[in-house]
Design an enzyme around this catalytic site. Structure first.
Site, PDB file in Angstrom:
ATOM      1  N   CYS A 143       0.759  -1.014  -0.051  1.00  0.00           N
ATOM      2  CA  CYS A 143      -0.002   0.021   0.298  1.00  0.00           C
ATOM      3  C   CYS A 143       0.986   1.069  -0.111  1.00  0.00           C
ATOM      4  CB  CYS A 143      -0.762   0.101   1.183  1.00  0.00           C
ATOM      5  SG  CYS A 143      -2.380   1.341   1.286  1.00  0.00           S
ATOM      6  N   CYS A 250       7.923   3.799   5.755  1.00  0.00           N
ATOM      7  CA  CYS A 250       6.911   3.600   4.562  1.00  0.00           C
ATOM      8  C   CYS A 250       7.909   3.451   3.114  1.00  0.00           C
ATOM      9  CB  CYS A 250       5.968   4.762   4.169  1.00  0.00           C
ATOM     10  SG  CYS A 250       6.635   6.178   4.162  1.00  0.00           S
TER      11      CYS A 250
HETATM   12  S1  SF4 Z   1       0.578   4.541   5.822  1.00  0.00           S
HETATM   13 FE1  SF4 Z   1       0.904   3.279   3.904  1.00  0.00          FE
HETATM   14  S2  SF4 Z   1      -0.178   1.201   4.366  1.00  0.00           S
HETATM   15 FE2  SF4 Z   1      -1.227   2.839   5.743  1.00  0.00          FE
HETATM   16  S3  SF4 Z   1      -2.923   3.645   4.325  1.00  0.00           S
HETATM   17 FE3  SF4 Z   1      -1.043   5.240   4.124  1.00  0.00          FE
HETATM   18  S4  SF4 Z   1      -0.058   4.265   2.413  1.00  0.00           S
HETATM   19 FE4  SF4 Z   1      -1.394   2.580   2.951  1.00  0.00          FE
END
Ligand code: SF4
Length: 260
Positions: A143, A250
């Site tokens: 994600c 991230c």
């Molecule tokens: S922190 Fe990373 S995993 Fe969580 S919603 Fe945002 S982009 Fe997606």
């Protein structure tokens, strides 16, 4: 920032990727230029380091990556004093708190920021990887990759330098951080490297900078809504990020001090 009493990020056995010691530039000319810049930065205050980052060969070629999070306002204020039209790259993942979007707009207006670039994930990637919008609940790395890493990498391509708001007090790995570095093909300026939390708060007070509204609500570090929770008394500063998962970043290398 007020209320953020814990200042060392203790989670994770290994340093966060953007704090690991790099091998330095392979090109001897770049290495020589880095040494010159480090010498030029010696003894300069944050404003002076930013002048290095935003003038001369770097004019128009340096970007700030900002999360518009709990520690962003001081750096953005300093940048705006020199050039309010400095490109500010902002990852609008589609999963942020509404408070963050409103805070971005408030700072934009108050500081006169003229070039905030909101980076959205590619629409085709979203359809392909996360059609239901719940990938965060199954695979946070995947994600973050399509919502943050890929859009930022693309947006940084035209720039030869980046400004971060990282501070030495934040982690052990940052304790020896230089005001100027070279990382992943770009010069990286860290004008707030030697600031303390108290200095940041005093600066924010002196310049009447608004605080991110969620800080008062128990969020010392703020990212996407599904992956951020309130922090309890005595918990680590970033304990509310990806809570319960073995994940502390991230994949973005060099953000504005707190990660996104
Ligand atoms: S922190 Fe990373 S995993 Fe969580 S919603 Fe945002 S982009 Fe997606």
């Amino acid at each position: 920032m007020s209320g953020a009493t814990v200042t060392v990020i203790g989670r994770g056995a290994t340093p966060r990727a953007f704090d690991r010691a790099g091998t330095g530039p392979a090109d001897p000319q770049v290495a020589a230029r880095l040494a010159e810049l480090q010498e030029a930065a010696r003894g300069r205050d944050a404003h002076g380091v930013l002048e290095l980052a935003l003038t001369g060969e770097f004019r128009g070629k340096t970007a700030v990556v900002s999360s518009f999070g709990s520690e962003s306002a001081v750096l953005l204020h300093l940048v705006a004093e020199i050039d309010p039209n400095t490109p500010i790259l902002f990852l609008n993942t589609g999963k942020l708190f509404g408070e963050t979007l409103r805070y971005r707009d408030r700072l934009q207006e108050q500081l006169g920021l003229g070039d905030i670039r909101s980076l959205a994930p590619n629409a085709a990637d979203r359809t392909r990887f996360d059609p239901d919008g719940i990938l965060w609940s199954k695979d946070t790395d995947a994600c973050c990759n399509f919502r943050k890493v890929i859009p930022l990498k693309r947006a940084l391509e035209p720039f030869i330098a980046q400004i971060t708001g990282r501070k030495r007090f934040q982690t052990r790995e940052r304790a020896a951080m230089q005001p100027v570095e070279f990382f992943e093909g770009r010069f990286r300026f860290n004008p707030l490297a030697d600031w303390t939390l108290q200095e940041l708060e005093a600066y924010a007070d002196r310049h009447c900078l608004p605080r991110h509204p969620l800080v008062e609500d128990g969020y010392p570090s703020i990212g996407c809504m599904p992956c951020t929770r309130r922090v309890q008394a005595g918990e680590d500063y970033r304990a509310g990020r990806w809570s319960g998962l073995d994940k502390d970043e991230c994949g973005i290398h060099g953000v504005d001090g707190e990660g996104i």
